[in-house]
Design a protein around this motif. Structure first.
Motif, short mmCIF file in Angstrom:
data_model
loop_
_atom_site.label_atom_id
_atom_site.label_comp_id
_atom_site.label_asym_id
_atom_site.label_seq_id
_atom_site.Cartn_x
_atom_site.Cartn_y
_atom_site.Cartn_z
N LYS A 1 -1.35 -114.74 15.77
CA LYS A 1 -1.81 -115.40 14.54
C LYS A 1 -3.25 -115.91 14.68
CE LYS A 1 -0.92 -119.21 11.35
NZ LYS A 1 -0.11 -120.42 11.06
N SER A 2 -3.51 -116.69 15.71
CA SER A 2 -4.84 -117.29 15.86
C SER A 2 -5.94 -116.23 16.01
CB SER A 2 -4.87 -118.25 17.04
OG SER A 2 -6.17 -118.77 17.24
N PRO A 3 -5.79 -115.24 16.89
CA PRO A 3 -6.83 -114.20 16.96
C PRO A 3 -7.03 -113.48 15.64
CG PRO A 3 -5.42 -114.10 18.90
CD PRO A 3 -4.77 -115.05 17.95
N THR A 4 -5.94 -113.25 14.90
CA THR A 4 -6.06 -112.56 13.63
C THR A 4 -6.86 -113.39 12.63
OG1 THR A 4 -3.97 -111.37 13.93
CG2 THR A 4 -4.78 -111.60 11.67
N LEU A 5 -6.56 -114.68 12.54
CA LEU A 5 -7.31 -115.55 11.63
C LEU A 5 -8.79 -115.59 12.01
CD1 LEU A 5 -4.90 -118.63 11.36
CD2 LEU A 5 -5.25 -116.83 9.65
N LEU A 6 -9.07 -115.69 13.30
CA LEU A 6 -10.45 -115.75 13.76
C LEU A 6 -11.19 -114.44 13.50
CD1 LEU A 6 -9.61 -117.62 17.04
CD2 LEU A 6 -11.26 -118.46 15.35
N LEU B 1 -2.81 -105.36 19.28
CA LEU B 1 -3.78 -105.77 18.27
C LEU B 1 -5.18 -105.31 18.66
CD1 LEU B 1 -3.13 -109.49 17.22
CD2 LEU B 1 -2.79 -107.44 15.85
N THR B 2 -5.54 -105.56 19.89
CA THR B 2 -6.88 -105.24 20.37
C THR B 2 -7.19 -103.76 20.19
OG1 THR B 2 -6.87 -107.06 21.97
CG2 THR B 2 -8.36 -105.21 22.41
N ARG B 3 -6.25 -102.91 20.57
CA ARG B 3 -6.50 -101.48 20.49
C ARG B 3 -6.59 -101.00 19.04
NH1 ARG B 3 -2.42 -99.92 25.51
NH2 ARG B 3 -3.96 -100.29 27.16
N THR B 4 -5.73 -101.57 18.18
CA THR B 4 -5.78 -101.18 16.77
C THR B 4 -7.08 -101.66 16.13
OG1 THR B 4 -3.38 -101.32 16.67
CG2 THR B 4 -4.55 -101.26 14.58
N TRP B 5 -7.46 -102.90 16.42
CA TRP B 5 -8.72 -103.42 15.87
C TRP B 5 -9.89 -102.58 16.35
CZ3 TRP B 5 -8.08 -109.39 17.00
CH2 TRP B 5 -7.07 -109.89 16.18
#
Length: 246
Positions: free
Chosen positions: A114-119, A163-167
């Motif tokens: 959640k936090s990395p996504t919001l940031l 998440l990192t790889r998709t981003w």
């Protein structure tokens, strides 16, 4: 890209070392904190004494409104955010798998998804408009070690890697790189009361024969934030002296 770096959870531990290291490279650094204002101000003072530029920013980075306000405040004081390091974390209790609740999973996902996504969502529009940026997540080699009692934490770290790889794929066309630095066990302030016998047992398992230091994690983050890493994205760099090799 010579804009500001935003490091969350930067008042102590790995975050404080990362903040100081990025400042040493000449970047203005936003030192985010939640409960530890004095510690955050101390990090800012260290950076300022060394000739750098930094400011402390209070925000709960698991709260959407706080994140929006945080990024606006950082950009107003230090300039556009070109480097994001979502480092903030919470308690990491040891819980037997048969006792883990869904809330235990949510507690870890809150910090590592959640936090990395919001940031990310708060800083990426600006990065896109300026032609690029760097996002460096802080992972953990526990994802490979599968330590008993850490299933919720390990699962969240696995989600963070995904998440990192998709981003990295989605944001690459805008010259935004996204990577993970995955430390092994790096003793910091919160480990001060750890049984020395446990530390020694861990050290004996490390091929390089010693414990890692926070500075060694900060150096790798700084590399990924630099122009030298401009063609690296979607990667996970494990920094653990060979304790786990993947």
């Amino acid at each position: 890209m010579d804009g500001a770096a935003l490091v969350t959870g930067a008042s102590r531990g790995l975050g404080a070392h990362i903040a100081r290291r990025l400042a040493a490279d000449g970047r203005p650094v936003a030192v985010n904190y939640l409960p530890d204002r004095e510690d955050a101000e101390r990090v800012v003072a260290d950076i300022t004494r060394a000739g750098g530029r930094a400011a402390a920013f209070h925000a709960d980075v698991t709260d959407e409104d706080d994140v929006t306000a945080l990024v606006a405040a950082v950009e107003a004081e230090l300039g556009p955010v070109d480097v994001l390091v979502p480092n903030a974390t919470g308690p990491q209790p040891v819980i037997d798998a048969v006792d883990v609740t869904w809330q235990d999973h949510l507690d870890q996902l809150t910090f590592f998804v959640k936090s990395p996504t919001l940031l990310m969502q708060a800083v990426v529009p600006g990065m896109r408009s300026r032609g690029g940026g760097r996002i460096v997540q802080i992972g953990s080699d526990l994802f490979e070690r599968s330590a008993p009692g850490m299933s919720a934490y390990s699962a969240a770290k696995g989600a963070q890697l995904s998440l990192t790889r998709t981003w990295a794929r989605e944001l690459g066309p805008w010259n935004i790189t996204v990577n993970v630095v995955a430390p092994g066990w790096i003793p910091v302030e919160r480990h001060a009361s750890m049984d020395p016998r446990y530390v020694e047992a861990y050290r004996r398992e490390v091929p390089l024969g010693r414990m890692g230091t926070p500075a060694e994690i900060a150096d790798v983050v700084a590399f990924l934030a630099s122009d030298a890493a401009r063609f690296i994205t979607g990667e996970r760099i494990t920094v653990n002296g060979g304790h786990v090799m993947d």
